[in-house]
Design an enzyme around this catalytic site. Structure first.
Site, PDB file in Angstrom:
ATOM      1  N   CYS B 158     -11.299 -11.152  14.696  1.00 41.18           N
ATOM      2  CA  CYS B 158     -12.161 -10.362  15.575  1.00 41.18           C
ATOM      3  C   CYS B 158     -13.558 -10.098  15.024  1.00 41.18           C
ATOM      4  O   CYS B 158     -14.387  -9.506  15.711  1.00 41.18           O
ATOM      5  CB  CYS B 158     -11.450  -9.074  15.960  1.00 41.18           C
ATOM      6  SG  CYS B 158      -9.912  -9.434  16.818  1.00 41.18           S
ATOM      7  N   HIS B 285     -16.449  -0.636  16.165  1.00 43.06           N
ATOM      8  CA  HIS B 285     -15.442  -1.641  16.520  1.00 43.06           C
ATOM      9  C   HIS B 285     -14.492  -0.993  17.535  1.00 43.06           C
ATOM     10  O   HIS B 285     -14.158  -1.609  18.527  1.00 43.06           O
ATOM     11  CB  HIS B 285     -14.716  -2.114  15.257  1.00 43.06           C
ATOM     12  CG  HIS B 285     -13.808  -3.269  15.514  1.00 43.06           C
ATOM     13  ND1 HIS B 285     -14.269  -4.452  16.051  1.00 43.06           N
ATOM     14  CD2 HIS B 285     -12.468  -3.429  15.344  1.00 43.06           C
ATOM     15  CE1 HIS B 285     -13.243  -5.293  16.193  1.00 43.06           C
ATOM     16  NE2 HIS B 285     -12.151  -4.695  15.774  1.00 43.06           N
ATOM     17  N   HIS B 320     -11.256  -5.761  24.452  1.00 44.95           N
ATOM     18  CA  HIS B 320     -11.547  -6.287  23.122  1.00 44.95           C
ATOM     19  C   HIS B 320     -11.702  -7.801  23.255  1.00 44.95           C
ATOM     20  O   HIS B 320     -10.734  -8.514  23.469  1.00 44.95           O
ATOM     21  CB  HIS B 320     -10.405  -5.935  22.170  1.00 44.95           C
ATOM     22  CG  HIS B 320     -10.687  -6.288  20.744  1.00 44.95           C
ATOM     23  ND1 HIS B 320     -11.827  -6.969  20.357  1.00 44.95           N
ATOM     24  CD2 HIS B 320      -9.980  -6.067  19.607  1.00 44.95           C
ATOM     25  CE1 HIS B 320     -11.803  -7.139  19.042  1.00 44.95           C
ATOM     26  NE2 HIS B 320     -10.701  -6.602  18.574  1.00 44.95           N
TER      27      HIS B 320
END
Lengths: 85, 578
Positions: B158, B285, B320
């Site tokens: 990620c 994040h 996400h």
């Protein structure tokens, strides 16, 4: 219950790939997480898959498994009470 | 480089818009893109996602791809974002250009659809079938007129896209390119939707990062790219600094004290020459999992103390977007700076114990310096600082030479018993064959060089843990997306190998993974040399790790391409020449 405990130990060894560990090495009353066998959060997720796959029990989250996964004995008791297959 | 690195163009496509203007409007209006699944084919219809509202067919025609050609959604979204970024960047002809993309899924959306049939049907092998993520970046280059550019793919789960931007900055500072197009692209796939589902971290409602009721993340998809050059006239903004560090804690969980995130943010600040109090907004994040939100909150406290600036996670807008999130959120930060607002942390009502209080968003705030965080599985944590005014960044000069202090290669399964010298069976219980080989080669190389912990770890892998990934894909098909093993999924990201070495050696230093087919090794070595020559690291472990499976070997045989080695792990320790 003894048979179920033995079966669970074998399923755990297989699913968690516990090389070099036999069912006799696992104390059914000992903690599975932290001390004892020393399992972690990913192992808990694999245990959830075991309950679903072999016993038709669906846990909604790892938090729900906390009390169930204390030891092989507590898993066996939970499975005996809640199994759908 | 007295004016530092300028951002001269940007492009974005995600659940809240197909270009910068649409994304800006959604951000300002507080309009989330989390919806019922529309394009992804999965039995898990109850899981909401952040899909790009455009069909593959529409992307195909928008990009003018000839009929009969199949291009992955990752490549098409990437190409759309790159075209937008280049359209604002002005003329780049005659320049030395690099295209760097971060992805993990790559072309998997196509491969996973046809995988079982590919095992017997030759006619399907003209589709992407190699499971290399580098091929998706090559396609983006082809679709955007960048075929002559240097092409590279970063795959650190990620944080991939942010690490792609960081590599771009490094290449500009060392004079390896004049213009860099950097970012990332990731389409949704059945593979990682099911993977995250096995980890039980998917929220069944719109995610609520940092909220007391947060119950996991929503997956999203998209792409975003920025164009970077040195000393440009009238840029959108400047790169202030960046940091890449490793949490070295767990493959899928962040540490309680947020060490990796703290180190990455601190390094980014330090390079920028700014104080923590100069940062006015942080795009966190903030995935919405209790673990991330707690860990990141601790890290933010450690960096900013009691004066935490406005912080928001934009993941309740987009979901996400995994490997693309770093560049998608970088573009959002730039939009916020250019249009004087802070994006809202949608869905937040009350704080988690020990968690930060995010912003509900403001209009009319002048932002001079902002920070963007991007963290990945394996603890690959990165942070970027963006500034309104130029920030001089030192050029990376060659201060010394580099040499190989040790090199160990492992190529057969029989050698893996040697791992017992270093690791107990309990510790290696989940590791696939390639991870064992990678660890064995790395630990032996370190031993031979007389080191316990290298300063940095750089991996190169074309297909990562292919055996377990294939098993996960087969299980999805055989079991109808039910009863899947998290153990198989958690090792499917390419950076899992370098992360395992970092966790084992407690290495919190720079950590990245290159995935560009056979060129991966060269990119990794270039990076290691850059670190050592500029005296930013004294020892770098470079690992070249790949494996194959019978099914993928058969694809190679049937298409007449080279059949890769069944198992290959080479670890080199690079140090400064004495």
């Amino acid at each position: 219950m003894e048979e179920l405990v033995k079966q669970l130990k074998e399923q755990i060894i297989d699913a968690l790939n516990l090389e070099e560990i036999t069912p006799d090495d696992i104390d059914a009353a000992a903690p599975l997480f932290g001390e004892g066998l020393g399992l972690d959060s990913i192992d808990a997720l694999e245990l959830i898959v075991i309950l679903d796959k072999y016993y038709g029990i669906k846990l909604a989250s790892p938090a729900d498994g906390k009390a169930v996964f204390k030891s092989v004995n507590t898993i066996a008791e939970y499975v005996a009470a809640h199994r759908t297959k | 480089m007295k004016e530092g690195i300028s951002v001269t163009g940007m492009g974005i496509i995600c659940a809240i818009g197909n270009d910068c203007a649409q994304v800006l409007d959604s951000l300002k209006q507080g309009r989330s893109g989390i919806r019922k699944m529309k394009y992804l084919e999965s039995v898990h219809r109850d899981i909401p996602v952040g899909e790009v509202m455009m069909s593959n067919a529409r992307m195909h025609s928008l990009l003018g791809i000839p009929e009969g050609e199949t291009v992955s959604r990752t490549s098409m979204m990437g190409a759309i974002a790159i075209r937008e970024a280049l359209s604002r960047a002005g003329d780049i002809s005659g320049k030395r250009v690099a295209l760097i993309s971060g992805t993990t899924v790559g072309d998997l959306d196509i491969t996973e659809k046809y995988f079982q049939r590919m095992k017997t049907d030759d006619s399907l092998l003209n589709l992407p079938h190699s499971n290399e993520c580098g091929t998706s970046t090559m396609e983006m280059a082809r679709l955007t007129g960048l075929s002559n550019a240097q092409v590279c793919t970063i795959s650190t789960a990620c944080s991939s896209a942010l690490n792609a931007i960081i590599l771009g900055c490094e290449m500009l500072r060392s004079g390896e390119a004049d213009v860099v197009v950097a970012g990332g692209s990731e389409s949704l796939s059945r593979f990682h939707l099911n993977g995250f589902n096995t980890l039980m971290i998917l929220d069944r409602a719109q995610c609520r990062p940092f909220d007391a009721s947060h119950a996991g993340l929503n997956l999203g998809e998209g792409a975003a790219f920025v164009v970077l050059t040195k000393d440009a006239r009238n840029p959108l903004c400047y790169i202030g600094g960046y940091g890449n560090r490793c949490d070295a804690y767990h493959q899928t969980a962040s540490s309680d004290d947020g060490e990796g995130a703290f180190l990455a943010m601190s390094e980014a600040l330090s390079l920028s020459g700014l104080k923590a109090s100069d940062i006015q907004y942080v795009n966190a994040h903030g995935t919405g999992t209790p673990n991330n939100d707690y860990s990141e909150s601790q890290a933010l406290r450690r960096v900013f103390g009691e004066n935490i600036p406005e912080v928001s996670s934009t993941k309740a807008f987009t979901g996400h977007t995994t490997s693309a999130s770093g560049s998608i959120e970088t573009v959002m930060c730039i939009l916020a700076m250019l249009h004087d607002f802070t994006p809202a942390n949608l869905g937040w009502k009350s704080p988690v114990e020990g968690g930060i209080v995010p912003t509900s968003g403001h209009i009319g705030v002048k932002l001079d310096n902002v920070m963007c965080n991007s963290f990945g599985f394996g603890g690959n944590d990165s942070s970027l600082v963006l500034c309104r005014e130029p920030r001089p960044l030192p050029e990376l000069v060659k201060a010394r030479n580099c040499t190989v202090a040790a090199c160990v290669t492992v190529t057969s399964a029989e050698e893996l018993s040697g791992l017992r010298e270093f690791i107990s069976p309990m510790e290696s219980r989940r590791m696939g064959k390639l991870m064992k080989a990678a660890l064995l080669a790395s630990l032996k190389a370190l031993q031979s060089a007389g080191l316990q912990t290298p300063d940095a770890i750089i991996s190169a892998t074309s297909r990562g843990m292919l055996e377990l990934s294939q098993q996960f894909m087969d299980n999805i098909d055989e079991g109808g997306e039910e009863l899947l093993s998290p153990t198989l999924f958690m090792q499917s990201t390419h950076n899992t190998l370098g992360s395992a070495v970092a966790i084992r050696t407690r290495c919190h230093g720079y950590n990245t993974t290159y995935s560009q087919g056979e060129e991966s090794e060269l990119w990794a070595l270039r990076d290691a040399e850059r670190l050592i020559r500029s005296s930013r690291a004294d020892s770098v472990l470079v690992g070249i790790f790949d494996e194959s499976t019978p099914a993928f070997d058969s694809f190679s045989q049937r298409t007449g391409t080279k059949v890769p080695a069944p198992l290959y792990a080479k670890a080199m320790i690079l140090t400064a020449e004495k």
